[in-house]
Design a protein around this motif. Sequence first.
Motif, PDB file in Angstrom:
ATOM      1  N   MET A 135      12.448 -74.212 -25.239  1.00 43.30           N
ATOM      2  CA  MET A 135      11.723 -72.959 -25.018  1.00 43.30           C
ATOM      3  C   MET A 135      11.211 -72.811 -23.586  1.00 43.30           C
ATOM      4  O   MET A 135      10.443 -71.897 -23.303  1.00 43.30           O
ATOM      5  N   LEU A 136      11.597 -73.717 -22.708  1.00 46.50           N
ATOM      6  CA  LEU A 136      11.215 -73.578 -21.312  1.00 46.50           C
ATOM      7  C   LEU A 136      12.177 -72.606 -20.628  1.00 46.50           C
ATOM      8  O   LEU A 136      13.280 -72.369 -21.108  1.00 46.50           O
ATOM      9  N   GLY A 137      11.762 -72.033 -19.503  1.00 46.94           N
ATOM     10  CA  GLY A 137      12.562 -71.014 -18.836  1.00 46.94           C
ATOM     11  C   GLY A 137      12.008 -69.631 -19.154  1.00 46.94           C
ATOM     12  O   GLY A 137      10.929 -69.486 -19.725  1.00 46.94           O
ATOM     13  N   ASN A 138      12.745 -68.614 -18.808  1.00 45.03           N
ATOM     14  CA  ASN A 138      12.220 -67.250 -18.964  1.00 45.03           C
ATOM     15  C   ASN A 138      13.055 -66.387 -19.900  1.00 45.03           C
ATOM     16  O   ASN A 138      12.987 -65.168 -19.849  1.00 45.03           O
ATOM     17  N   ILE A 168       3.250 -76.172 -16.721  1.00 42.98           N
ATOM     18  CA  ILE A 168       3.879 -75.442 -17.824  1.00 42.98           C
ATOM     19  C   ILE A 168       4.314 -74.048 -17.367  1.00 42.98           C
ATOM     20  O   ILE A 168       5.413 -73.592 -17.660  1.00 42.98           O
ATOM     21  N   ILE A 169       3.425 -73.376 -16.624  1.00 37.14           N
ATOM     22  CA  ILE A 169       3.736 -72.018 -16.151  1.00 37.14           C
ATOM     23  C   ILE A 169       4.978 -72.026 -15.273  1.00 37.14           C
ATOM     24  O   ILE A 169       5.850 -71.165 -15.391  1.00 37.14           O
ATOM     25  N   LEU A 170       5.081 -73.010 -14.394  1.00 35.86           N
ATOM     26  CA  LEU A 170       6.266 -73.105 -13.544  1.00 35.86           C
ATOM     27  C   LEU A 170       7.514 -73.410 -14.364  1.00 35.86           C
ATOM     28  O   LEU A 170       8.603 -72.921 -14.053  1.00 35.86           O
ATOM     29  N   ALA A 171       7.350 -74.221 -15.407  1.00 34.13           N
ATOM     30  CA  ALA A 171       8.491 -74.533 -16.269  1.00 34.13           C
ATOM     31  C   ALA A 171       8.969 -73.300 -17.029  1.00 34.13           C
ATOM     32  O   ALA A 171      10.129 -73.229 -17.453  1.00 34.13           O
ATOM     33  N   LEU A 172       8.082 -72.320 -17.198  1.00 30.14           N
ATOM     34  CA  LEU A 172       8.444 -71.058 -17.850  1.00 30.14           C
ATOM     35  C   LEU A 172       9.081 -70.073 -16.870  1.00 30.14           C
ATOM     36  O   LEU A 172       9.322 -68.913 -17.206  1.00 30.14           O
ATOM     37  N   LYS A 173       9.316 -70.532 -15.623  1.00 29.10           N
ATOM     38  CA  LYS A 173      10.067 -69.791 -14.601  1.00 29.10           C
ATOM     39  C   LYS A 173       9.458 -68.427 -14.297  1.00 29.10           C
ATOM     40  O   LYS A 173      10.125 -67.389 -14.382  1.00 29.10           O
ATOM     41  N   VAL A 174       8.187 -68.443 -13.943  1.00 26.76           N
ATOM     42  CA  VAL A 174       7.548 -67.205 -13.517  1.00 26.76           C
ATOM     43  C   VAL A 174       8.100 -66.792 -12.163  1.00 26.76           C
ATOM     44  O   VAL A 174       8.692 -67.595 -11.448  1.00 26.76           O
ATOM     45  N   SER A 175       7.887 -65.546 -11.788  1.00 22.16           N
ATOM     46  CA  SER A 175       8.470 -65.052 -10.548  1.00 22.16           C
ATOM     47  C   SER A 175       7.491 -64.152  -9.811  1.00 22.16           C
ATOM     48  O   SER A 175       6.406 -63.853 -10.280  1.00 22.16           O
ATOM     49  N   ARG A 176       7.897 -63.738  -8.627  1.00 20.74           N
ATOM     50  CA  ARG A 176       7.175 -62.794  -7.780  1.00 20.74           C
ATOM     51  C   ARG A 176       5.701 -63.187  -7.611  1.00 20.74           C
ATOM     52  O   ARG A 176       5.408 -64.321  -7.256  1.00 20.74           O
ATOM     53  N   LYS A 177       4.784 -62.257  -7.858  1.00 21.04           N
ATOM     54  CA  LYS A 177       3.367 -62.517  -7.613  1.00 21.04           C
ATOM     55  C   LYS A 177       2.816 -63.612  -8.510  1.00 21.04           C
ATOM     56  O   LYS A 177       1.898 -64.342  -8.135  1.00 21.04           O
ATOM     57  N   ASN A 178       3.362 -63.728  -9.709  1.00 19.25           N
ATOM     58  CA  ASN A 178       2.926 -64.806 -10.596  1.00 19.25           C
ATOM     59  C   ASN A 178       3.238 -66.172  -9.991  1.00 19.25           C
ATOM     60  O   ASN A 178       2.420 -67.091 -10.024  1.00 19.25           O
ATOM     61  N   LEU A 179       4.437 -66.283  -9.444  1.00 20.85           N
ATOM     62  CA  LEU A 179       4.830 -67.530  -8.785  1.00 20.85           C
ATOM     63  C   LEU A 179       3.924 -67.798  -7.590  1.00 20.85           C
ATOM     64  O   LEU A 179       3.479 -68.938  -7.370  1.00 20.85           O
ATOM     65  N   LEU A 180       3.649 -66.764  -6.819  1.00 21.14           N
ATOM     66  CA  LEU A 180       2.780 -66.905  -5.653  1.00 21.14           C
ATOM     67  C   LEU A 180       1.423 -67.470  -6.043  1.00 21.14           C
ATOM     68  O   LEU A 180       0.916 -68.410  -5.427  1.00 21.14           O
ATOM     69  N   ASN A 181       0.804 -66.902  -7.088  1.00 18.99           N
ATOM     70  CA  ASN A 181      -0.547 -67.327  -7.448  1.00 18.99           C
ATOM     71  C   ASN A 181      -0.598 -68.723  -8.054  1.00 18.99           C
ATOM     72  O   ASN A 181      -1.560 -69.462  -7.851  1.00 18.99           O
TER      73      ASN A 181
END
Length: 689
Positions: A135-138, A168-181
Amino acid sequence: MVKINGIRLTESDAVGHLKSHPLQLTYDGSFSEIKEQETFKGTTSLPSHLRNGGDQGKRPSRTSSCFNSSDLSRLEMRAVSKANLQEKETEIEVDEVFWNTRIVPILHELEKEENIETICAACTQLHHALEEGNMLGNKFKRRSILLKTLYKLVDIGSDVLSLKLAKIILALKVSRKNLLNVCKLIFKISRSEKNDSLIENDSILESLLEILRNEDLQTNTEAFLYCMGAIKFISGNPGFLDEMISKDAVEILMNLIKQINENTKKCGTCLPNSGHLLVQMTATLRNLVDSPLARSKLLSISALPQLCMVMGQYVADKDVCTNIARIFSKLTSYHDCCVALANYSRCYALFLKLINKYQKKQDLVVRIVFILGNLTAKNNQAREQFCKEKGSIPALLSLFGTFHRLDLGAEKQAAGAGRAQAQDVLIKLTRVLANLAIHPAVGPALAADPLAVGLLLATLEYKSIEDCEELVINTTATINNLSYYQVKNSIIQDKKLYIAELLIKLLVSNNMDGILEAVRVFGNLSQDRDICNFIVQKNVHKFMIALLDAKHQDICFSACGVLLNLTVDKDKRVILKEGGGIKKLVDCLRHFGPTDWQLACLVCKTLWNFSENITNASSCFGDEDTNTLLVLLPSFLDEELALDGSFDQDLKNYHKLQWETEFKPVAQQLLNRIQSHHTFLEPLPIPSF
């Protein structure tokens, strides 16, 4: 001028300090962009520690490294964009049983928010369960529920918990501003060395490197900046170096640098924020190159030309150039890396450009001249290539003059720090000049240059060996190399008597390295009759004879060279009778002959000159020394005995060549002369009557 978040900033603004500001993470159903409400002191968007490289291993103190209730607002719902609807069409169905039995109970546990230890344990369980359930990834449904729960927990404000959440959040492959924060969150935590153990335990480093490896640089430049800032802080701890290198940090960073080089070349200008990003990357590489494996990797992927290219494109960015100069300073201390950089012919013009541009920036130019000193130490081609660059020698002499004046000014003002910095540049600069002087096309030109010789002599005039040992020794070594060239327009030859006067104070010092360099200069200058007269008049020859007792091979070699030159003049041969000169020469032959045939040759030549008008060997050399020579010379002329040393094959071949071409011809003639003027008959006692 740089542009950040749509705001154009001057360079001075862009390196300002980050003001405390709220960051608002928002959720829109598929983890879309996060609204940022940031206020910056001086309208900057980069903390100062993302600009300057900082001292290796040192990090700024902070009052709080993580987001807390004042930093982070609650999540708010937003409408799903068209792009997010398209993304949802590709979402993967979740196993209902697995979700309800494995994931939901952990989420309920997290929502209780009982204590940090319990929540951290639940986060670890959640990560393992998500991995097990694929369930990891986006690309799976209900990801939004996970993210909503995780973001609520960030509000607690615990470093150890924030790292687990970030992973965990990074493992869920967040992007854009979410990744930045998320990158900002990790960056703040990494700034404190106290959190190194947390970073190690949670293996957050791998997650950060994955961002650099897989995310798009141009789309996520600011996220990369904070990500790299965190990695740079982590690399300041030597305990992380092996892990970083094993996880391909070197290759990842160099791939990014290559991308930046290509983008800059394509656009014809430096991209916004790329300079700030390069500062972090090069500072990290500077820490990594302490590892032999990292150095090997840099060579295998031809990283040095790429780093030179960055320097050339960002020559106006002093921080980037200084960090790369630090990298090259470390690398060129190792032979294979030094050869690799020396073979990149464009580096010489680049270093010359930096010297001219940053002439008064001590922290940068001191490293550039150190690098040049390493490149030219044992490489004649490097000496030639640098000197072929237009204005190379004038640039070095201009730098010499600048820091010579700064040193004099600091000395008058008793400014210790400024004086030490100026001397550091002069030490490394005189080493470069000494190396360049070895080249047969460069040395004579330098010897005939009034500015070059004037600066060298001025240095010897006002510096003592006690005051600045390394500078005096390097300066004397440069004069020695220049004094080798017997050319008509040589300023060294014109000022030879003045140089000899300056060197006397070095001869009478207690510094053996200084004495050695002074004797070497006398070895070259004593080929001149005026200097030979000076040596005898000032009793310098007595120093030379005394130095034969030093049991220091290099000093004995140079002192013997001076004595050899003195014995060319028949009137001066008698000086070898003073202070036991003959005996000391014979002792040198005994001690150093089998290991240094060149020194043995000098001894034999000196004794040959001394004995030119020999009538009787014993009356010439004395009974004891004559008998010693009659034993030593035949044994040294026996090839089997003379070359029976424990050397490797290359060294054996070299010794054999020196023995055959230099020692053997002179030693054989000397032995023949002694034998022909020596009788083995003992006188009969006077008869009694």
